[in-house]
Design an enzyme around this catalytic site. Structure first.
Site, mmCIF file in Angstrom:
data_model
loop_
_atom_site.group_PDB
_atom_site.id
_atom_site.type_symbol
_atom_site.label_atom_id
_atom_site.label_comp_id
_atom_site.label_asym_id
_atom_site.label_seq_id
_atom_site.Cartn_x
_atom_site.Cartn_y
_atom_site.Cartn_z
ATOM 1 N N VAL A 108 21.330 95.429 -44.429
ATOM 2 C CA VAL A 108 21.087 94.561 -45.580
ATOM 3 C C VAL A 108 21.528 93.129 -45.286
ATOM 4 O O VAL A 108 21.528 92.289 -46.162
ATOM 5 C CB VAL A 108 21.815 95.108 -46.840
ATOM 6 C CG1 VAL A 108 21.268 96.475 -47.216
ATOM 7 C CG2 VAL A 108 23.331 95.183 -46.635
ATOM 8 N N ASP A 109 21.903 92.860 -44.020
ATOM 9 C CA ASP A 109 22.486 91.545 -43.692
ATOM 10 C C ASP A 109 21.453 90.431 -43.516
ATOM 11 O O ASP A 109 21.804 89.258 -43.472
ATOM 12 C CB ASP A 109 23.385 91.642 -42.440
ATOM 13 C CG ASP A 109 22.676 92.262 -41.235
ATOM 14 O OD1 ASP A 109 21.450 92.074 -41.070
ATOM 15 O OD2 ASP A 109 23.362 92.939 -40.432
ATOM 16 N N HIS A 124 16.925 99.427 -47.175
ATOM 17 C CA HIS A 124 18.042 99.566 -48.118
ATOM 18 C C HIS A 124 18.295 98.283 -48.908
ATOM 19 O O HIS A 124 19.322 98.173 -49.570
ATOM 20 C CB HIS A 124 19.319 99.998 -47.376
ATOM 21 C CG HIS A 124 19.224 101.376 -46.794
ATOM 22 N ND1 HIS A 124 20.126 101.882 -45.880
ATOM 23 C CD2 HIS A 124 18.326 102.370 -47.011
ATOM 24 C CE1 HIS A 124 19.774 103.122 -45.548
ATOM 25 N NE2 HIS A 124 18.686 103.431 -46.205
ATOM 26 N N ALA A 240 23.330 97.376 -28.151
ATOM 27 C CA ALA A 240 22.014 96.798 -28.446
ATOM 28 C C ALA A 240 21.884 95.382 -27.883
ATOM 29 O O ALA A 240 20.836 95.008 -27.358
ATOM 30 C CB ALA A 240 21.790 96.774 -29.957
#
Ligand code: OAD
Length: 248
Positions: A108-109, A124, A240
């Site tokens: 959600v950032d 989300h 990542a």
């Protein structure tokens, strides 16, 4: 020193990306971990003594909206002070290289869009959006700190309803349009990357198996084993922000 096997795996996935017609990516908190955002189930995942499952629910908000807002305010403060990392940027670059591309995130950032990804599906929700529990208006709110609890200023006179984060909480349904778009992309892709998710929250946890049964080659990028690791074709073990730039 990297093993020859790990190098081979990276080369093999690079070849698959080069041949892919549609790549679908699912990301979780792990991709933002290298930006300094705590994951939910990692060592720094607790806020005070609460787990996400105790706070990210409609029941928790009904019981104690101030407590839930304090948690989101804390998270908003961290996110506001951080920025996307080379992992986010690599995915934005990948989007430009393949004919079809869909990015689905549980985060959600907002970092994927900040890094240049076009229209990521934010499954989300987004921590910078708020929704009025009275009039339903969704708006952007970047106040850090946010007045707790915040109230709706829409209309004349102002609506005054209690605002909530525009986030999909545990026990709530995802937005139908996001499910449709995600399912379409999972069915359409020939390669799927699953990056930095523990794979325990549904329905996102079902996405890799859905893509795989539709014929996609599924690759996981994660430094640790996840609930999905034995359901994918290839695991690229690593962070990542290191692995994704090497795939481009
Ligand atoms: P989790 O915190 O459950 O899992 C994070 C995953 O990231 C773990 O598998 C880690 O091994 C991995 N990880 C850690 N560092 C990494 C790195 N540098 N590179 C790649 N991977 C790394 O987070 P999610 O799976 O995203 O929902 O959690 C799913 C949902 O549960 C969240 O969207 C949130 C949460 O409660 C809501 O709040 C509604």
């Amino acid at each position: 020193m990297e093993s020859a096997g790990a190098m081979d795996s990276i080369e093999q996935v690079k070849r698959r990306i080069a041949a892919a017609r549609h790549v679908t990516v699912l990301t979780g908190a792990g991709i933002s971990a290298d930006s300094g955002i705590p994951t939910f189930r990692g060592e720094d995942g607790l806020w005070r003594d609460f787990r996400a499952e105790d706070l990210a629910t409609p029941e928790a908000f009904a019981r104690d909206p101030k407590l839930v807002w304090e948690w989101y305010d804390w998270r908003r403060g961290i996110i506001a002070s951080k920025s996307p990392n080379p992992g986010h940027r690599a995915l934005a670059g990948l989007e430009k290289k393949v004919p079809g591309f869909t990015l689905i995130t549980q985060n959600v950032d907002g970092f994927h869009a900040l890094a240049g990804s076009r229209d990521p599906i934010e499954l989300h929700g987004n921590i910078w959006k708020v929704r009025c529990t009275r009039c339903g208006e969704v708006s952007i709110n970047r106040d850090v700190p946010i007045p707790i609890p915040p109230h709706c200023e829409t209309g004349e006179p102002a609506c005054g309803g209690l605002l909530r984060p525009h986030i999909v909480w545990f026990g709530e349904a995802l937005f139908e349009s996001d499910i449709q778009a995600s399912m379409g992309a999972l069915q359409a892709c020939d390669l799927m990357l699953v990056v930095g998710t523990s794979g325990v929250v549904w329905p996102a946890a079902s996405f890799a198996p859905v893509a795989r049964s539709a014929g996609a080659y599924v690759v996981e990028v994660n430094p640790n084993p996840s609930a999905l690791s034995d359901q994918v074709d290839q695991v690229l073990q690593g962070r990542a922000s290191e692995v994704l730039p090497r795939l481009l």
